[in-house]
Design a protein around this motif. Structure first.
Motif, PDB file in Angstrom:
ATOM      1  N   PRO A 628       0.953  -1.183   0.038  1.00 18.71           N
ATOM      2  CA  PRO A 628      -0.123   0.173   0.073  1.00 18.71           C
ATOM      3  C   PRO A 628       1.015   1.387  -0.112  1.00 18.71           C
ATOM      4  CG  PRO A 628      -0.113  -0.968   1.983  1.00 18.71           C
ATOM      5  CD  PRO A 628       1.075  -1.820   1.589  1.00 18.71           C
ATOM      6  N   THR A 629       0.371   2.148  -0.627  1.00 20.92           N
ATOM      7  CA  THR A 629       1.157   3.607  -0.554  1.00 20.92           C
ATOM      8  C   THR A 629       0.740   4.500   0.498  1.00 20.92           C
ATOM      9  OG1 THR A 629      -0.452   4.557  -2.330  1.00 20.92           O
ATOM     10  CG2 THR A 629       1.697   3.611  -3.079  1.00 20.92           C
ATOM     11  N   GLY A 630      -0.834   4.277   1.162  1.00 20.87           N
ATOM     12  CA  GLY A 630      -1.228   4.881   2.196  1.00 20.87           C
ATOM     13  C   GLY A 630      -1.539   3.798   3.097  1.00 20.87           C
ATOM     14  N   ALA A 631      -1.883   4.342   4.578  1.00 17.77           N
ATOM     15  CA  ALA A 631      -2.095   3.589   5.705  1.00 17.77           C
ATOM     16  C   ALA A 631      -3.457   2.729   5.370  1.00 17.77           C
ATOM     17  CB  ALA A 631      -2.139   4.320   6.940  1.00 17.77           C
ATOM     18  N   ASP A 679       6.175  -4.660   1.555  1.00 14.97           N
ATOM     19  CA  ASP A 679       5.274  -5.837   1.587  1.00 14.97           C
ATOM     20  C   ASP A 679       4.628  -5.933   2.839  1.00 14.97           C
ATOM     21  OD1 ASP A 679       4.204  -8.213   0.859  1.00 14.97           O
ATOM     22  OD2 ASP A 679       6.069  -9.268   2.119  1.00 14.97           O
ATOM     23  N   ASN A 680       3.359  -5.938   2.848  1.00 17.91           N
ATOM     24  CA  ASN A 680       2.349  -6.225   4.063  1.00 17.91           C
ATOM     25  C   ASN A 680       1.884  -7.291   3.790  1.00 17.91           C
ATOM     26  OD1 ASN A 680       1.686  -3.259   5.629  1.00 17.91           O
ATOM     27  ND2 ASN A 680       2.835  -3.164   3.664  1.00 17.91           N
ATOM     28  N   LEU A 707     -12.604 -17.884   2.595  1.00 13.55           N
ATOM     29  CA  LEU A 707     -12.782 -16.361   2.200  1.00 13.55           C
ATOM     30  C   LEU A 707     -13.417 -16.161   1.018  1.00 13.55           C
ATOM     31  CD1 LEU A 707      -9.461 -14.505   2.627  1.00 13.55           C
ATOM     32  CD2 LEU A 707     -11.531 -13.971   3.838  1.00 13.55           C
ATOM     33  N   THR A 708     -14.617 -15.128   1.246  1.00 13.91           N
ATOM     34  CA  THR A 708     -15.307 -14.723   0.100  1.00 13.91           C
ATOM     35  C   THR A 708     -14.993 -13.237  -0.450  1.00 13.91           C
ATOM     36  OG1 THR A 708     -17.171 -14.450   1.691  1.00 13.91           O
ATOM     37  CG2 THR A 708     -17.440 -16.326   0.308  1.00 13.91           C
ATOM     38  N   SER A 709     -14.813 -12.305   0.641  1.00 18.57           N
ATOM     39  CA  SER A 709     -14.316 -11.051   0.173  1.00 18.57           C
ATOM     40  C   SER A 709     -13.537 -10.290   0.976  1.00 18.57           C
ATOM     41  CB  SER A 709     -15.497 -10.223  -0.284  1.00 18.57           C
ATOM     42  OG  SER A 709     -16.315  -9.985   0.969  1.00 18.57           O
ATOM     43  N   VAL A 710     -12.555  -9.450   0.485  1.00 17.24           N
ATOM     44  CA  VAL A 710     -11.603  -8.742   1.384  1.00 17.24           C
ATOM     45  C   VAL A 710     -11.674  -7.335   0.837  1.00 17.24           C
ATOM     46  CG1 VAL A 710      -9.355  -8.515   2.347  1.00 17.24           C
ATOM     47  CG2 VAL A 710     -10.426 -10.712   2.309  1.00 17.24           C
ATOM     48  N   THR A 711     -11.963  -6.393   1.361  1.00 14.63           N
ATOM     49  CA  THR A 711     -11.847  -5.006   0.885  1.00 14.63           C
ATOM     50  C   THR A 711     -11.132  -4.132   1.906  1.00 14.63           C
ATOM     51  OG1 THR A 711     -14.006  -4.227   1.779  1.00 14.63           O
ATOM     52  CG2 THR A 711     -13.915  -4.664  -0.590  1.00 14.63           C
ATOM     53  N   THR A 715      -6.511   2.381   1.058  1.00 19.12           N
ATOM     54  CA  THR A 715      -5.530   2.066  -0.099  1.00 19.12           C
ATOM     55  C   THR A 715      -6.140   1.403  -1.171  1.00 19.12           C
ATOM     56  OG1 THR A 715      -3.625   0.808  -0.453  1.00 19.12           O
ATOM     57  CG2 THR A 715      -4.909  -0.064   1.054  1.00 19.12           C
ATOM     58  N   SER A 716      -5.791   1.690  -2.254  1.00 16.11           N
ATOM     59  CA  SER A 716      -6.341   0.760  -3.436  1.00 16.11           C
ATOM     60  C   SER A 716      -5.467  -0.399  -3.813  1.00 16.11           C
ATOM     61  CB  SER A 716      -6.504   1.925  -4.703  1.00 16.11           C
ATOM     62  OG  SER A 716      -5.382   2.314  -5.053  1.00 16.11           O
ATOM     63  N   ALA A 717      -4.255  -0.700  -3.158  1.00 12.41           N
ATOM     64  CA  ALA A 717      -3.376  -1.760  -3.311  1.00 12.41           C
ATOM     65  C   ALA A 717      -4.214  -2.837  -3.504  1.00 12.41           C
ATOM     66  CB  ALA A 717      -2.479  -1.874  -2.226  1.00 12.41           C
ATOM     67  N   SER A 718      -3.900  -3.746  -4.718  1.00 11.12           N
ATOM     68  CA  SER A 718      -4.223  -4.985  -4.904  1.00 11.12           C
ATOM     69  C   SER A 718      -3.475  -6.150  -3.827  1.00 11.12           C
ATOM     70  CB  SER A 718      -4.212  -5.483  -6.228  1.00 11.12           C
ATOM     71  OG  SER A 718      -2.650  -5.818  -6.821  1.00 11.12           O
ATOM     72  N   ILE A 719      -4.236  -7.266  -3.608  1.00 13.66           N
ATOM     73  CA  ILE A 719      -3.659  -8.263  -2.706  1.00 13.66           C
ATOM     74  C   ILE A 719      -3.489  -9.563  -3.561  1.00 13.66           C
ATOM     75  CG2 ILE A 719      -4.236  -9.396  -0.715  1.00 13.66           C
ATOM     76  CD1 ILE A 719      -6.270  -7.409   0.098  1.00 13.66           C
TER      77      ILE A 719
END
Ligand code: IPT
Length: 892
Positions: A628-631, A679-680, A707-711, A715-719
């Motif tokens: 992520p670029t932001g917290a 890396d987080n 797991l069905t969904s994580v948002t 941040t808009s970083a992809s996982i």
């Protein structure tokens, strides 16, 4: 109904079958659970705890018929209704002719039929008399699939008639494409909510689906399942107690049923990940007559009275409904059935409103070939509360002619030159029995009180008496033109249930006393008995010419009685003492940390659901990498777990919180946890509590797990996700305990649950214990047992804690997952451990994986070993061989 797969100790299958046989059953229905035998396509196991060949041999040895129910779908409150995890990943609709499902189903039937075909009654080689195709297949049906399956099964050499158990939906399979030979009806008139155990519902009807087939109660309510948070099985046993059994099962006879199977008769354990999540917890005790720890309950007594009667009074097998004159009391309902050949009559009395608890008396009118009678001639018939009575009239009972009796028949037999009949009634209620003779017989009241009246005109001997607990009346009637004297025993309900009847090679024997009679072998004057006692006590033996009796191999000194029996006494068990447990503990949340190496985990390229990766059962870990670029300020997570399942999330090793399956939750990320531009790791542990059933054949078992969904917020970083489940996935590293024993906790993958795991580095602790940290922690105890030999001592793990602590736990004994405990949901606190899994004279390993949902209440309550009872027994229990810890497998 009995489920071998809910009792992973084959020696105890013999125990269950012997208890059924001794309890009056002549047949047992068995579901065969596909998932239990097949972890992966083409992989089938029928050895060890899955050795159904051995099970069917035992049934033959015990002398009990089998109705085989191999599905492929079985429902049964088990994961996916019996479909293996791999079948849930097929595209085509299950329970249909879809090519992929059909091929899979054919594969299972090909394997299981190969065994079943060797044990058929039709070939004179075994106990199987009937074979059920599919299960309650009424909705969304596919006649082509049904017909194909039947054809395939016949091609496997199965020659016994086919059955189907109709419950609901449109298709009954009585006629047309896919029709079976005998269609039965499933019925659970009390339903499955045990929280109001004295609330009854009305009686139901039992349809005759085919004119050329018997009326079959294919699954008639024998108890009830109980869900997570439910009222517990004691309540289910009350809801379906002896009064229910009496009224409803006799009503089935009144309706003309000549086949009744009771679901469940033997309770069991949905050990490992066998439970269907929304219906049941680990115990499948079911409030059944034989409970989860194989002990006989008062419900077994009522079954025995019913079963002994059905087995003894042959004219019951062929009756027509007839019209009975109305009873004098209009609150009472009478059903009448008559055997067209013998003219024997069967009268069933109950309240019109079966839920009525009123105390009513009545008289009835009987018209048989013996004449017309007001019954009883003195006094009245009583139905005190919820009760039912089944009287027999115009019946040839051995050498005697029974005109009628207002006592019920337990059994009768010709033993050593005399007939013995045991009749029974409610404690304190009167009875009247009329027998017919060509001349006045000699009546001797040998014990208790009874009056006899002789009617020379009719040739009727009328006996009037009262049934009393603890003092059975003995009457000897001889002469009167009969070939043999009659020893008539008039007992109370509970005293009648103390008799055991056994047909030996040298004729029938009748035994009173003991807790269980397993076998009786006669040869000349010698009678060898085996069985169980709960305490030392008297035994009475009726056996032709028997003068010498042994019990479990030891001589029992006996003396002759005036009744034609011999009495002696049986030894009881010695008391059991159990050691207290000492504990070691270790945390198991490494997977949540940043330094954990997950490069060996499966890259989740096929989405987040666990099944497509072969992780079908138990806990699954996910690790998502993001830059992520932001917290990250919060994480919204959802997982589909099945009822009672939950999930928990960590960011960079910091615990964020947990949620319940199926409910999305937003977890706040504390400031300072995100490492921007680096890396987080977002780690999520999901407790997959099992797959749904497929009751309506609409693929509900395929609801994804995991797991069905994580948002993320902030941040808009992809996982980029990786997933980890049980070691070996659908090729489990421990094929003995099999695919349903473990999931993907770190401790499960590293063998912490197994005997021999080196836990010397773990910290010593005492219970109750607080860890102070949410997440998974393990507790291990090694305990040496010295249980008395030749005793059956059902043990259980007992857990107690305040429900305010939020944790769940997996309970392992000697590597076997015997149950899943959810402290804040309940209701189960006692987890039976079957003998065979337990080492009775040596070391045992208990391992508990506790998953705590918050820091404040994290830890484990008190855990102890409990002996639920102990019985002196002839049962021998073989150790269930299973692998222990192997560093080559679990050390990585
Ligand atoms: C019936 C099923 O056939 C059996 O497998 C089991 O699930 C039982 O119920 C309940 O314990 S289905 C019921 C709706 C009649």
């Amino acid at each position: 109904e009995f489920h071998y797969w809910r009792l992973p100790s084959p020696s105890l299958w013999l125990d269950a079958l012997q208890k059924l046989k001794a309890g009056g059953y002549n047949a047992v229905t068995l579901y065969f659970d596909w998932a239990y035998h097949s972890p992966a396509p083409g992989v089938y196991d029928f050895t060890g705890i899955r050795d159904v060949d051995r099970l069917l041999d035992m049934a033959q040895q015990v002398g009990i018929y089998v109705i085989a129910r191999p599905g492929p779908y079985i429902n049964a409150e088990t994961d996916s209704g019996g479909f293996p995890g791999w079948v849930d990943t097929l595209k085509g609709r299950s329970r249909s002719g879809a090519a992929d499902f059909q091929a899979a189903s054919d594969e299972w039937l090909t394997h299981v039929d190969q065994i079943l075909a060797r044990h058929q009654y039709t070939d004179g080689r075994g106990p199987i008399i009937l074979y059920q195709i599919e299960n309650e297949y009424g909705y969304n049906t596919d006649a082509g699939y049904m017909a194909h399956t039947e054809q395939l099964v016949r091609s496997h050499g199965i020659s016994v008639p086919f059955t189907q158990n109709h419950c609901c939906g449109d298709s009954t399979w009585a006629t047309g494409t896919g029709a079976v030979d005998i269609v039965g009806q499933d019925s659970y008139p009390q339903g499955f909510d045990c929280s109001n155990p004295t609330t009854w519902h009305g009686v139901d009807s039992l349809p005759r689906f085919r004119d050329d087939a018997p009326i079959y109660a294919a699954e008639y309510q024998g108890g009830s399942f109980d869900p997570w948070g439910g009222p517990g099985y004691d309540k289910c046993r009350q809801l379906t107690g002896p009064d229910f059994e009496k009224v409803f099962y006799q009503n089935n006879i009144a309706r003309g049923a000549t086949m009744q199977s009771f679901y469940m008769t033997v309770g069991g354990t949905s050990w490992g990940w066998l439970p269907d999540p929304s219906q049941v917890y680990s115990s499948y005790d079911y409030g059944a007559p034989i409970d989860e720890s194989r002990q006989l309950t008062s419900k077994a007594d009522e079954f025995k009275r019913l079963g002994y009667f059905v087995n003894a009074v042959a004219p019951l097998a062929k009756t027509d409904s007839a019209t009975a004159p109305a009873p004098s009391n209009s609150a009472i309902h009478e059903d009448l059935r008559v055997n067209p050949d013998t003219k024997t009559q069967f009268v069933v009395l109950r309240h019109n409103d079966v839920t009525s608890t009123s105390d009513d008396t009545t008289t009835i009118k009987l018209s048989t070939v013996d004449g017309t009678y007001p019954v009883p001639q003195t006094g009245r018939i009583r139905l005190s509360g919820r009760d039912s009575k089944l009287f027999v009239a115009h019946y040839t009972m051995g050498a005697s002619k029974l005109v009628y009796s207002t006592s019920e028949i337990l059994t009768h037999a010709t033993i050593g030159g005399q007939d013995i009949a045991v009749l029974y009634g409610r404690n304190g209620q009167s009875g009247e029995t009329v027998l017919r003779y060509s001349s006045r017989p000699t009546v001797t009241v040998q014990s208790g009180t009874a009056t006899s009246t002789w009617d020379a005109t009719k040739g009727d001997l009328r006996l009037d008496y009262s049934h009393t607990n603890g003092t059975p009346i003995h009457l000897r009637i001889s002469g009167g033109g009969t070939a043999r004297p009659l020893e008539l025993i008039l007992a109370s309900d509970s005293d009648a249930a103390a008799y055991w009847r056994y047909d030996t090679g040298s004729g029938p024997v009748l035994i009173r006393g003991g807790y269980l009679l397993r076998t009786a072998t006669g040869s000349g004057s010698k009678l060898a008995l085996t069985g169980d006692t709960r305490s030392a006590g008297p035994v009475e033996v009726f056996g032709a010419g028997v003068t010498s009796v042994t019990w479990n191999g030891a001589v029992v000194p006996t003396t002759a009685t005036a009744f034609g029996s011999r009495t002696g006494s049986l030894p009881g068990p010695v008391p059991v003492s159990l050691p207290s447990l000492t504990w070691k503990t270790h945390s198991d949340t490494a997977e949540a940390g940043t330094s954990f190496a997950d490069s060996g985990w499966t890259h989740a390229t096929k989405g987040l659901a666990a099944d497509p990766y072969g992780f079908h059962h138990g806990n699954v870990w996910y690790r998502g990498h993001l830059t992520p670029t932001g917290a990250v300020t919060s994480v919204t997570v959802n997982a589909t777990t099945g009822t009672s399942g939950s999930f928990a999330a960590w960011l960079n090793g910091t615990y964020l919180g947990s949620g319940k399956g199926g409910r999305s939750i937003t977890l706040t990320v504390p400031s300072g946890v995100t490492k921007t531009g680096r890396d987080n790791v977002l780690a999520v542990l999901v407790d997959d509590a099992g797959h749904n059933e497929d009751f309506k054949a609409d693929d509900t078992q395929k609801e994804p797990r995991g797991l069905t969904s994580v948002t993320l917020a902030g941040t808009s970083a992809s996982i980029d996700w990786r997933i980890q489940g049980d070691l070996g996935a659908d090729h489990p590293v421990d094929p003995v305990r099999g695919p349903l024993n473990v999931g993907g906790l770190g401790g499960e993958r590293h063998g912490w649950f197994l005997p021999g795991f080196p836990d010397s580095g773990w910290s010593t602790t005492t219970l109750p214990h607080s860890t102070g940290t949410a997440g998974v922690a393990w507790y291990r105890s090694t305990v040496t047992l010295k249980l008395p030999a030749n005793q059956d001592t059902p043990l259980a793990l007992s857990i107690a804690d305040s429900a305010s602590r939020h944790y769940s736990a997996l309970l392992f004994v000697n590597g076997w997952q015997v149950g899943r405990y959810v402290n804040d949901v309940g209701p189960q606190h006692l987890f039976p451990i079957p003998p065979g899994i337990v080492n009775p004279s040596g070391t045992n390993t208990i391992a508990i994986a506790v998953w705590s949902k918050d820091d404040t209440s994290a830890g484990l309550g008190t855990v102890s070993l409990a002996a639920l009872n102990t019985y002196a027994t002839s049962l021998t229990v073989g150790t269930v061989q299973a692998p222990g810890y192997d560093p080559a497998i679990y050390g990585g």
